[in-house]
Scaffold this motif. Structure first.
Motif, short mmCIF file in Angstrom:
data_model
loop_
_atom_site.label_atom_id
_atom_site.label_comp_id
_atom_site.label_asym_id
_atom_site.label_seq_id
_atom_site.Cartn_x
_atom_site.Cartn_y
_atom_site.Cartn_z
N TRP A 154 -3.20 -2.54 -4.73
CA TRP A 154 -3.10 -1.22 -5.38
C TRP A 154 -3.78 -0.12 -4.59
CZ3 TRP A 154 0.48 -1.97 -8.75
CH2 TRP A 154 0.60 -3.23 -9.33
N SER A 155 -4.88 -0.41 -3.91
CA SER A 155 -5.55 0.63 -3.14
C SER A 155 -4.67 1.10 -1.98
CB SER A 155 -6.88 0.11 -2.60
OG SER A 155 -6.70 -1.00 -1.73
N LEU A 156 -3.79 0.22 -1.50
CA LEU A 156 -2.86 0.62 -0.44
C LEU A 156 -1.70 1.42 -1.02
CD1 LEU A 156 -2.74 -2.71 1.63
CD2 LEU A 156 -4.31 -0.78 1.84
N TYR A 157 -1.34 1.14 -2.27
CA TYR A 157 -0.32 1.95 -2.95
C TYR A 157 -0.76 3.41 -3.01
CZ TYR A 157 2.13 -2.14 -5.04
OH TYR A 157 2.83 -3.28 -5.27
N GLU A 158 -2.04 3.60 -3.38
CA GLU A 158 -2.56 4.94 -3.61
C GLU A 158 -2.45 5.82 -2.38
OE1 GLU A 158 -6.51 4.22 -4.92
OE2 GLU A 158 -5.92 3.28 -6.81
N LYS A 159 -2.62 5.21 -1.22
CA LYS A 159 -2.54 5.98 0.03
C LYS A 159 -1.13 6.00 0.61
CE LYS A 159 -7.35 5.21 1.39
NZ LYS A 159 -8.27 4.72 2.48
N GLU A 160 -0.18 5.44 -0.13
CA GLU A 160 1.23 5.36 0.28
C GLU A 160 1.43 4.51 1.53
OE1 GLU A 160 2.98 9.21 0.55
OE2 GLU A 160 2.71 9.65 -1.57
N ILE A 161 0.44 3.70 1.87
CA ILE A 161 0.55 2.86 3.06
C ILE A 161 1.57 1.75 2.82
CG2 ILE A 161 -0.67 1.29 4.59
CD1 ILE A 161 -3.20 2.92 4.02
N SER A 162 1.51 1.12 1.64
CA SER A 162 2.44 0.04 1.33
C SER A 162 3.88 0.52 1.36
CB SER A 162 2.13 -0.54 -0.05
OG SER A 162 0.85 -1.10 -0.09
N VAL A 163 4.14 1.63 0.71
CA VAL A 163 5.49 2.17 0.64
C VAL A 163 6.01 2.55 2.02
CG1 VAL A 163 6.93 4.02 -0.28
CG2 VAL A 163 5.20 2.95 -1.74
N LEU A 185 4.68 -5.42 -2.88
CA LEU A 185 5.48 -4.40 -3.55
C LEU A 185 6.45 -4.97 -4.58
CD1 LEU A 185 6.28 -2.10 -0.49
CD2 LEU A 185 4.82 -1.53 -2.44
N LEU A 186 6.59 -6.30 -4.59
CA LEU A 186 7.54 -6.94 -5.49
C LEU A 186 6.81 -7.91 -6.41
CD1 LEU A 186 10.38 -7.83 -2.94
CD2 LEU A 186 10.21 -5.79 -4.38
N GLY A 187 7.41 -8.15 -7.57
CA GLY A 187 6.84 -9.13 -8.49
C GLY A 187 6.39 -8.51 -9.80
N VAL A 188 5.99 -9.38 -10.72
CA VAL A 188 5.41 -8.92 -11.98
C VAL A 188 4.12 -8.16 -11.64
CG1 VAL A 188 4.40 -9.65 -14.17
CG2 VAL A 188 6.38 -10.89 -13.22
N LYS A 189 4.00 -6.96 -12.14
CA LYS A 189 2.95 -6.06 -11.66
C LYS A 189 1.55 -6.63 -11.77
CE LYS A 189 5.66 -1.85 -12.32
NZ LYS A 189 5.83 -0.60 -13.08
N LYS A 190 1.25 -7.29 -12.87
CA LYS A 190 -0.11 -7.80 -13.05
C LYS A 190 -0.44 -8.95 -12.09
CE LYS A 190 1.00 -11.15 -16.70
NZ LYS A 190 0.68 -11.59 -18.08
N ASN A 191 0.60 -9.53 -11.49
CA ASN A 191 0.40 -10.67 -10.59
C ASN A 191 0.58 -10.33 -9.11
OD1 ASN A 191 0.02 -12.32 -12.84
ND2 ASN A 191 2.19 -12.87 -12.95
N ARG A 192 0.84 -9.08 -8.81
CA ARG A 192 1.15 -8.73 -7.42
C ARG A 192 -0.04 -8.94 -6.49
NH1 ARG A 192 5.22 -3.43 -7.59
NH2 ARG A 192 6.76 -4.40 -8.97
N ALA A 223 7.88 8.48 3.09
CA ALA A 223 8.68 7.28 3.34
C ALA A 223 10.09 7.48 2.79
CB ALA A 223 8.03 6.07 2.68
N SER A 224 11.06 6.96 3.53
CA SER A 224 12.46 7.03 3.11
C SER A 224 12.89 5.64 2.66
CB SER A 224 13.33 7.50 4.28
OG SER A 224 14.69 7.43 3.96
N LEU A 225 13.01 5.44 1.35
CA LEU A 225 13.33 4.13 0.79
C LEU A 225 14.77 4.08 0.28
CD1 LEU A 225 10.19 4.05 0.79
CD2 LEU A 225 10.34 2.79 -1.37
N SER A 226 15.35 2.89 0.34
CA SER A 226 16.66 2.72 -0.28
C SER A 226 16.49 2.81 -1.79
CB SER A 226 17.25 1.35 0.10
OG SER A 226 16.50 0.30 -0.51
#
Length: 418
Positions: A127-136, A223-230, A182-185
Motif C-alpha cells: 500500500w505504501s507503494l500505491y500511495e506514491k503511484e510507484i506500483s501503478v 496490484l491484483l487479488g482480494v484487497k485485504k490479502n494483497r 501512468a497509462s493503463l489499459s
C-alpha cells in the motif's frame, strides 16, 4: 566468456584464455568481449548520475523487479536508464519487440544500461507503494519518468537470473518520484480496484487481451487479488505463477474439446541459441518436456538431458518455470484451434546461449514455433526420427529418453484387433 564470475564458471572457459585475449583476440569464440561491453555499459550508467547529490533521471520502460532473498522482507528494484527519456526507454525491456531482432549481446547491453535503485520493503505492505503511484507506474503502457535519489554510488555487478531478465548496476534508494501519469489499459485499471482473487483476475485480464508481461508486473507489485490479502510477490515467482495460471486455464478449455488431430505434426523455431521442436500427436492431452543442455551452455559442462512429464489431469513431476512458459504457448495454439493432442516439447540449449536473459524467450520462441509447422507424419516414431536427425549433437539419443520410449512403445486399443 561471460559477464560475471558465476557465469564464467558455468561455461568452464579457462581464465587464462581471457588473460591471453585481453578483449582483442576473441579466443572464446564470441565476436566481441562481453567483459568490456559490461564495463562500457556500467561507465555509461555511472556518468548519468549527478555526483553532487547522487540523483538520477530517466524514463523506466517501465521495469520493476521484486527480489526473493530475505522474504518476507524483500528488495524492490526500480530500473531506470539514466538520461534516457520517452519512447527511447522502451527498448530496455521489450520482449515482444526484441524477439528475432535483438541479439543476446544487444539484450544484455540494454539490461546492463539500466540502473537498479533498490528499496527494502515488506511484502505485506504494497500500500505504501500505491500511495506514491510507484506500483501503478510499473504496469504503464508507456515509459514513465522517475526522479531517483540514491544513498550511495552503484556497484559494478551485472545480475543474472535464469527466470527474470538481467539487471545492471544497483545502488540503495533514498527517494523516488514518479513524474509522469501512468497509462493503463481499461481492463487492468478496473481489476486493480476490484476485489477479486488474483488467479481469477489474471484469467479475466488475459481473456480480454491484456499483455502477459503487464500481468506479471501487476502480480509482482501486489496490484491484483482480494484487497485485504494483497502482497508483493517476488518477480521470479510471479512469472511462473502467471504462466501456470493461464496455462492451466487454457488446458481446461483444451480438454473440453472432442476434436483430436489425425496425424503427427512437428513445429520448429529457434532464438538466442535455443532450438525448439514441438511434436503434437493424436490422443488425449499429456505433455513431455525434454531439455538437452550441450557443453559450455549455461549450467552444464557436459551434455545433459532433463525430462518432465505432465498427465491428462495436469499433474506434473515438479515445477519448472521454463516448461510453464513453453506449455502456455502450446496451449494457446490448441485452444485457438479447439483441438486436443499429446505434446512433446524438445528444447536444445547450445553454447550460443552463454548468459540467461529470462523465461520470456522460451515463451515467445515456442509461440513462434506454433506458427511454423515443418512436417507431418503417420506415427510418432517417424516424427521422433525426423527430429533426431535435426539435433545439434547426433550422439544424443531421443529414443533412450523415458518420454519418447514410453510413447513409441505405447499400444492403442485398435492395435490389439489387428
Amino acid at each position: 566468456m561471460a559477464y560475471t564470475e558465476e557465469a564464467e564458471e558455468m561455461r568452464k572457459i579457462p581464465a587464462e584464455l581471457c588473460v591471453k585475449c585481453k578483449g582483442s583476440k576473441y579466443l572464446c569464440g564470441l565476436s566481441y568481449c562481453p567483459i568490456i561491453e559490461r564495463f562500457r555499459s556500467f561507465i555509461n550508467v555511472v556518468q548519468g548520475i549527478n555526483v553532487n547529490d547522487k540523483s538520477v533521471n530517466g524514463s523506466s520502460p517501465p521495469s520493476v523487479v521484486v527480489g526473493e532473498r530475505g522474504y518476507p522482507k524483500v528488495k524492490v528494484m526500480y530500473n531506470v536508464p539514466p538520461n534516457v527519456y520517452g519512447d527511447e526507454a522502451r527498448k530496455y525491456e521489450d520482449p515482444l519487440g526484441w524477439w528475432g531482432k535483438a541479439t543476446l549481446s544487444d539484450i544484455i547491453g540494454y539490461r546492463s544500461g539500466l540502473l537498479s535503485a533498490v528499496k527494502d520493503q515488506r511484502i505485506e505492505d504494497p500500500w505504501s507503494l500505491y500511495e506514491k503511484e510507484i506500483s501503478v507506474s510499473s504496469v504503464s503502457q508507456k515509459p514513465v519518468r522517475y526522479d531517483v535519489l540514491l544513498s550511495s554510488t552503484p556497484d559494478a555487478k551485472l545480475k543474472f537470473d535464469g527466470v527474470i531478465m538481467p539487471r545492471g548496476p544497483s545502488a540503495p534508494l533514498q527517494n523516488i518520484k514518479v513524474n509522469d501519469n501512468a497509462s493503463l489499459s481499461r481492463t487492468l485499471e478496473k481489476l486493480i480496484f476490484d476485489d477479486l482473487k488474483a488467479s481469477e483476475a489474471v484469467v479475466q485480464a488475459y481473456s480480454q487481451g491484456e499483455d502477459i508481461y503487464k500481468l506479471i508486473s501487476a502480480m509482482s507489485m501486489g496490484l491484483l487479488g482480494v484487497k485485504k490479502n494483497r502482497k508483493l510477490v517476488p518477480t521470479r515467482w510471479a512469472i511462473t505463477s502467471v504462466d501456470s495460471i493461464i496455462g492451466t486455464f487454457l488446458l481446461g478449455k483444451v480438454k473440453e474439446s472432442t476434436r483430436t488431430i489425425d496425424s503427427v505434426s512437428v513445429y520448429y523455431s529457434s532464438y538466442l541459441g535455443n532450438y525448439f521442436h514441438i511434436i503434437l500427436y493424436p490422443g488425449n492431452y499429456r505433455s513431455s518436456w525434454i531439455e538437452i543442455w550441450y557443453p559450455l551452455s549455461l549450467w552444464s559442462s557436459e551434455t545433459t538431458v532433463v525430462e518432465l512429464s505432465e498427465n491428462f489431469w495436469g499433474k506434473y513431476e515438479y515445477m519448472d518455470g521454463g516448461y510453464m512458459a513453453a506449455r502456455l504457448a502450446v496451449m494457446e495454439k490448441l485452444q485457438k484451434e479447439d483441438i486436443q493432442a499429446g505434446i512433446v516439447i524438445i528444447r536444445e540449449i547450445t553454447s550460443e546461449y552463454y548468459a540467461p536473459v529470462g523465461n520470456w524467450h522460451i515463451r515467445e520462441t515456442v509461440r513462434k514455433a506454433m506458427e511454423n509447422k515443418i512436417s507431418t507424419f503417420d506415427n510418432v516414431s517417424e516424427a521422433f526420427s525426423f527430429v533426431q536427425d535435426r539435433l545439434k549433437d547426433k550422439k544424443v539419443n531421443l529414443f533412450a529418453t523415458r518420454s519418447v520410449s514410453d510413447l513409441v512403445k505405447q499400444k492403442k486399443i485398435e492395435d490389439f484387433f489387428k
